[in-house]
Structure formats: structure tokens, C-alpha cells
Scaffold this motif. Structure first.
Motif, short mmCIF file in Angstrom:
data_model
loop_
_atom_site.label_atom_id
_atom_site.label_comp_id
_atom_site.label_asym_id
_atom_site.label_seq_id
_atom_site.Cartn_x
_atom_site.Cartn_y
_atom_site.Cartn_z
N GLY A 1 -5.93 8.72 -2.77
CA GLY A 1 -6.97 7.79 -2.37
C GLY A 1 -7.55 8.52 -1.11
N PHE A 2 -6.96 9.09 -0.15
CA PHE A 2 -7.45 9.68 0.95
C PHE A 2 -8.09 10.90 0.36
CE2 PHE A 2 -4.25 7.35 3.46
CZ PHE A 2 -5.03 6.64 4.26
N SER A 3 -7.65 11.59 -0.48
CA SER A 3 -8.51 12.92 -0.81
C SER A 3 -10.01 12.20 -1.39
CB SER A 3 -7.82 13.53 -1.95
OG SER A 3 -8.47 14.62 -2.56
N ALA A 4 -9.92 11.30 -2.27
CA ALA A 4 -11.16 10.67 -2.87
C ALA A 4 -12.14 10.23 -1.64
CB ALA A 4 -10.83 9.60 -3.71
N PHE A 5 -11.28 9.79 -0.49
CA PHE A 5 -12.39 9.09 0.57
C PHE A 5 -13.39 10.10 0.74
CE2 PHE A 5 -13.27 8.08 5.23
CZ PHE A 5 -13.12 6.91 5.12
N GLY A 6 -12.72 11.37 1.10
CA GLY A 6 -13.79 12.57 1.72
C GLY A 6 -14.65 12.99 0.57
N PHE A 7 -14.21 13.08 -0.69
CA PHE A 7 -15.03 13.42 -1.57
C PHE A 7 -16.27 12.21 -1.91
CE2 PHE A 7 -16.46 12.73 -6.27
CZ PHE A 7 -16.92 14.04 -6.30
N LEU B 1 -9.68 1.97 -4.12
CA LEU B 1 -9.44 1.11 -2.75
C LEU B 1 -9.96 1.87 -1.68
CD1 LEU B 1 -6.69 -1.51 -3.39
CD2 LEU B 1 -9.07 -1.88 -3.29
N ILE B 2 -9.33 3.21 -1.61
CA ILE B 2 -9.28 3.86 -0.22
C ILE B 2 -10.37 4.80 -0.55
CG2 ILE B 2 -8.22 5.67 1.14
CD1 ILE B 2 -5.49 4.72 -0.24
N MET C 1 -8.82 13.78 4.50
CA MET C 1 -8.33 14.62 3.41
C MET C 1 -7.22 15.54 4.19
SD MET C 1 -12.02 15.96 1.57
CE MET C 1 -10.80 16.58 0.36
N LEU C 2 -7.27 15.76 5.23
CA LEU C 2 -6.24 16.50 5.88
C LEU C 2 -4.83 15.60 5.78
CD1 LEU C 2 -4.81 18.93 7.23
CD2 LEU C 2 -5.71 17.87 9.43
N LEU C 3 -4.99 14.41 5.94
CA LEU C 3 -3.89 13.58 5.68
C LEU C 3 -3.40 13.45 4.21
CD1 LEU C 3 -2.01 11.49 7.11
CD2 LEU C 3 -3.81 9.49 6.46
N SER C 4 -4.28 13.50 3.25
CA SER C 4 -3.88 13.62 2.09
C SER C 4 -3.23 14.90 1.79
CB SER C 4 -5.35 13.52 1.30
OG SER C 4 -5.00 14.10 -0.12
N GLY C 5 -3.39 15.93 2.19
CA GLY C 5 -2.69 17.22 1.87
C GLY C 5 -1.44 17.23 2.66
N LEU C 6 -1.26 16.31 3.60
CA LEU C 6 0.22 16.43 4.26
C LEU C 6 1.05 15.22 3.52
CD1 LEU C 6 -0.73 15.99 8.17
CD2 LEU C 6 0.22 18.13 6.89
N MET C 7 0.37 14.36 2.94
CA MET C 7 1.12 13.38 1.98
C MET C 7 1.48 14.15 0.79
SD MET C 7 -0.70 9.60 2.73
CE MET C 7 0.50 8.78 2.06
N PHE C 8 0.72 14.80 0.28
CA PHE C 8 1.09 15.63 -0.93
C PHE C 8 2.35 16.57 -0.78
CE2 PHE C 8 -3.24 14.84 -3.04
CZ PHE C 8 -2.77 14.15 -4.18
N ILE C 9 2.26 17.04 0.40
CA ILE C 9 3.25 18.08 0.78
C ILE C 9 4.70 17.36 0.81
CG2 ILE C 9 4.59 19.35 2.75
CD1 ILE C 9 1.42 20.33 3.29
N HIS C 10 4.69 15.95 1.39
CA HIS C 10 5.92 14.94 1.48
C HIS C 10 6.29 14.61 -0.09
CE1 HIS C 10 8.71 12.88 3.23
NE2 HIS C 10 8.19 11.64 2.81
#
Length: 468
Positions: free
Chosen positions: A263-269, A408-409, A446-455
Motif C-alpha cells: 500500500g505504501f509503495s502504491a502511495f508513491g506511484f 486504500l493506502i 515509499m521508504l517506509l514500504s521498503g523497511l516493511m518489506f525487509i521486516h
């Protein structure tokens, strides 16, 4: 890697009653365009005909969705809209019923003829795309874009479930990446065709022409592609209750993190893409006008071609390479699908910010292409991870939940956020700088998305170890 679905979902009926079971030894169905065996240990036949048709369908999906991007400025002038209203039309309106209808339609896709469902969805969104050309007010445009969203909500969950039944596990990211190629190809077509039509026939005719091909293809699809599940035994009719399915999926913390990260990745796109045409028209009018004049083109038409080439070439290459490379990267563990997404999105985040802040149009377009290349590399692996983790009868539901968060996001809030912040910053810095600063903010989620994918990668490793 061995499919551990049964071990992870012990409370569900045995998988040997499901057509899409990867452990089944029964021969596969034989639809007109062909299908791969469901047994990963058997010879592999990649269903190229099916995948090309599905890619074409999704191309029309994004063609009808993204053509609005290049039409924003003439629509805004004709209907007297603000950037906030444009943001609502571009994202919120589309996502409202797309999100609300997505899960029920996905549940329906898990137990019905998916080919007929895709055909019907194609017809619905094409009709509402044509209806956009008849609108005379913000309210009417809002309603027609909601209609487009409802139609498109019935496509992807059914398509992902169907594709997963056609291909073996180790080719899944590549197959889903081929389907996701519809995003850059549809965006390319929408931007180029929309820009040319807007400068020649006007924005209304752009919608009329955009919706027509989908109606024709909707009639053709049921005749050239068959539903594998139609030849299954009656036992395949056993389905997991919606509440139980949601509980099983959501108890997997990795699945939850993947959904929110998507969702956060799509927010940026979506935040950038909804206003990409306006960004260059407002921020670089001199460069755009000079280049268009030298080529004998209208600025809007040239911009559509430039943005379309960036989205089509860079996004298409990123989507294909992401699926191709991640299949090899994830041979040892599906956790590597998620790690691949983390790297791609983290690399894309600062590029999305720099696109808006670059002072030269050529530099900005180059950054735009690089940002799309990195971001679209995540398409194939993220869907492959979801479809591999999900139990066969829950694949439509799983992708619908992920798409729900994306909408949604990302789709609902990304364009709306940029529009609202643009109106706010415009009152402080003027229309040009206001939009630039608003778009530059999309790099943070988008940066938050990357961190969540790492977790999420760590969580998948833990869940695999627990299930072993």
C-alpha cells in the motif's frame, strides 16, 4: 522448493480435491490456449497464449485507468476543478468501490468461472470509461470513475487465481510479471493515445475511444480461453468460509506486512502518476513548448509520448526483469521474493522525490524512468509471494486483501494527498512550486514500504522454519 501449503493450513479440507493443487498427480485440463501442468515435478509447458491474452486485458485495464493522467489539465479547465478534486477523481473515486467490491468479488472468483468473470468485468469498466466522456460536472465524473473502479475490481483477483492454476510454482513470478506488464503497457498507451487525442479531438473523445476496444475483447475472451476448474470433480466445490479464510491469512504476520508495505509503495506511484502530466505542463512549460515546436507537435501530445515511453519502456523492462530475476533469486526460499521487493522499493524512494525537484525537464524525465524501473521490479515477486503462501482455494481472497491495501493506502490516498498538499502549498509558494513540493513528499511512504518489506522477509523466514 517444496510447496508447504498443506502444512501451513491444517484446518482446511485436503488439497487433493482442488484443481489447482500443486501436489495433484491428475492430468491437467486442456483449455484452448493450453495450460501448464499443476505438478511442479512434471514437464513444464509455459502457457504463452494465455499469458499474452491476460496481459492484453490488463493493458486495457490500465489504459482506461491511466488515460486520465494526461487529460487532467483540459478536464480541470473545462469542469472548473481544483487539484483536490482532481486527486479525488484520480484516486479516491476509483478506489472507493474498487476496494469495497474487491473482497466479495475475489471470494466469488474462488468458486465461479473466472474467465466469464474477467470478461464481464472488462465490459463493465469499458462502458464506464466511455461514460466519462459524457460528464459535465465534478459529481458526474466522480460517479463514472467509481463505475470504472467497480468493473476493474472483478479482474485482478480472478486473473491471479487463474494464472496460478496455469503455471508451476517456479515460473509463477514470471507469469504474474507478464500479467503486470499491463501496467506499463497500458499506461504507455493511455498517455500517448490520450495526449494525441486530447490535442486533436478533445478529452471527451479520448474517453470514447479508450473504452471501445474493451467491449470487443470482452466478447472474444470466453471463446478463446477456458476455465480449468470447470473440469474438476464435484469435491472442488468445497470452499473455506470467508471469516475463516481471513483469519488464516491475517494470522500470518508476514502476509499482513506485505499487504501494508504494498500500500505504501502504491502511495508513491499513484501520487506521482496522477499529477505527472500536470507537473511537466506547469513546471517546465518553456522546455516542453520549445521541444514540441521543434518537432511540429502540440505540447500535450509530445508530453503524452514522452511520459508513455518512460512508463512503457522503463516500467515494462523493470516488470519483466523483476519477475525473471526474482524467480531465480527465490529458488531456495519464497522469503527472497519479499527481499527482492525490499531492495527495489528502497532504491525507488529517493528517485520519486527527485523527479519533482529536478530543475531540468530532461533530468526529471530520466529520474522518472529510473524510479519506475526500480518500483515496477517489485510487481512480479510480491504477487508470487502472496500466491505461493496462500492455500489454493484462498488465492483470490489473498490477492484481493493485498489489492485492498494497495487501493486504500495507495490509490485512494496517494493522489488525494498530493492534490490537497498542492492546494495548500500553492497558497504559500504559488501553483508551480506548490505542486512540486507536494509530489516530492511521496518518497517518504515509499521508504517506509521498503523497511516493511525487509521486516516481512524476516517474518517469512521464521514462519518457514516453524512450518518445517
Amino acid at each position: 522448493m517444496t510447496d508447504q501449503t498443506t502444512a501451513r493450513f491444517p484446518q482446511t479440507p485436503p488439497d487433493d480435491v482442488v484443481v489447482s493443487d500443486l501436489n495433484s498427480s491428475d492430468p491437467p485440463p486442456s483449455p484452448i490456449l493450453g495450460a501448464a501442468s499443476r505438478d511442479d515435478d512434471s514437464p513444464k509447458v509455459f502457457p504463452l497464449g494465455v499469458m499474452l491474452l491476460m496481459m492484453l486485458i490488463y493493458t486495457l485495464n490500465f489504459f482506461d485507468r491511466q488515460i486520465l493522467t494526461i487529460l487532467v489539465e483540459p478536464i480541470k479547465a473545462d469542469l472548473d476543478l481544483s487539484d483536490s478534486q482532481i486527486g479525488a477523481i484520480s484516486g479516491l473515486a476509483f478506489a472507493l468501490l474498487y476496494t469495497a467490491a474487491g473482497l466479495p468479488l475475489a471470494r466469488f472468483a474462488d468458486k465461479t468461472n473466472r474467465v466469464h468473470m474477467i470478461s464481464g468485468a472488462l465490459a463493465v469498466w469499458s462502458i464506464f470509461t466511455i461514460a466519462c466522456g459524457f460528464t459535465r460536472s465534478f459529481g458526474q465524473m466522480l460517479l463514472t470513475r467509481i463505475g470504472v473502479g467497480v468493473g476493474e475490481a472483478g479482474c485482478t483477483p480472478a486473473a491471479h487465481s487463474l494464472i496460478t492454476d496455469y503455471v508451476p510454482r517456479h515460473r509463477r513470478a514470471l507469469a504474474l510479471a507478464m500479467y503486470q506488464m499491463g501496467v506499463p503497457l497500458g499506461s504507455l498507451t493511455g498517455l500517448v493515445v490520450g495526449g494525441i487525442l486530447a490535442s486533436t479531438l478533445g478529452w471527451r473523445w479520448a474517453f470514447f475511444i479508450a473504452g471501445a476496444p474493451g467491449l470487443l475483447l470482452a466478447v472474444i475472451v470466453p471463446f478463446v480461453m477456458k476455465e480449468p476448474r470447470r473440469q474438476a470433480s464435484a469435491a472442488a466445490a468445497v470452499h473455506i468460509p470467508l471469516r475463516a479464510g481471513l483469519a488464516v491469512l491475517w494470522r500470518k504476520r508476514s502476509f499482513a506486512y506485505i499487504c501494508v508495505a504494498s500500500g505504501f509503495s502504491a502511495f508513491g506511484f499513484y501520487g506521482l502518476s496522477a499529477f505527472s502530466g500536470s507537473l511537466y505542463i506547469r513546471t517546465h512549460p518553456e522546455q516542453l513548448g520549445t521541444l514540441a515546436s521543434s518537432l511540429g507537435m502540440a505540447p500535450t501530445a509530445l508530453l503524452g509520448v514522452l511520459l508513455g515511453l518512460m512508463v512503457g519502456i522503463c516500467g515494462g523492462l523493470g516488470t519483466f526483469l523483476g519477475g525473471f530475476l526474482s524467480d531465480r533469486f527465490a529458488r531456495s526460499s519464497i522469503a527472497n521474493y519479499v527481499l527482492f521487493c525490499a531492495v527495489a522499493i528502497t532504491a525507488a524512494a529517493p528517485l520519486f522525490t527527485l523527479v519533482a525537484l529536478a530543475s531540468d525537464m530532461r533530468v526529471s524525465l530520466g529520474l522518472f524512468g529510473a524510479a519506475l524501473f526500480c518500483q515496477t521490479m517489485s510487481y512480479g515477486p510480491v504477487y508470487a509471494a502472496i500466491q505461493t503462501v496462500a492455500e489454493p482455494r484462498m488465492r483470490g481472497m489473498a490477492v484481493a486483501i493485498q489489492i485492498l491495501f494497495v487501493n486504500l493506502i495507495g490509490l485512494a490516498l496517494g493522489p488525494l494527498f498530493v492534490g490537497v498538499m498542492s492546494d495548500l502549498f500553492t497558497s504559500w509558494f504559488g501553483a508551480i512550486q506548490g505542486l512540486r513540493f507536494a509530489i516530492s513528499l511521496v518518497g517518504a511512504p515509499m521508504l517506509l514500504s521498503g523497511l516493511m518489506f525487509i521486516h516481512a522477509t524476516r517474518l517469512v523466514h521464521r514462519e518457514d522454519a516453524a512450518a518445517a
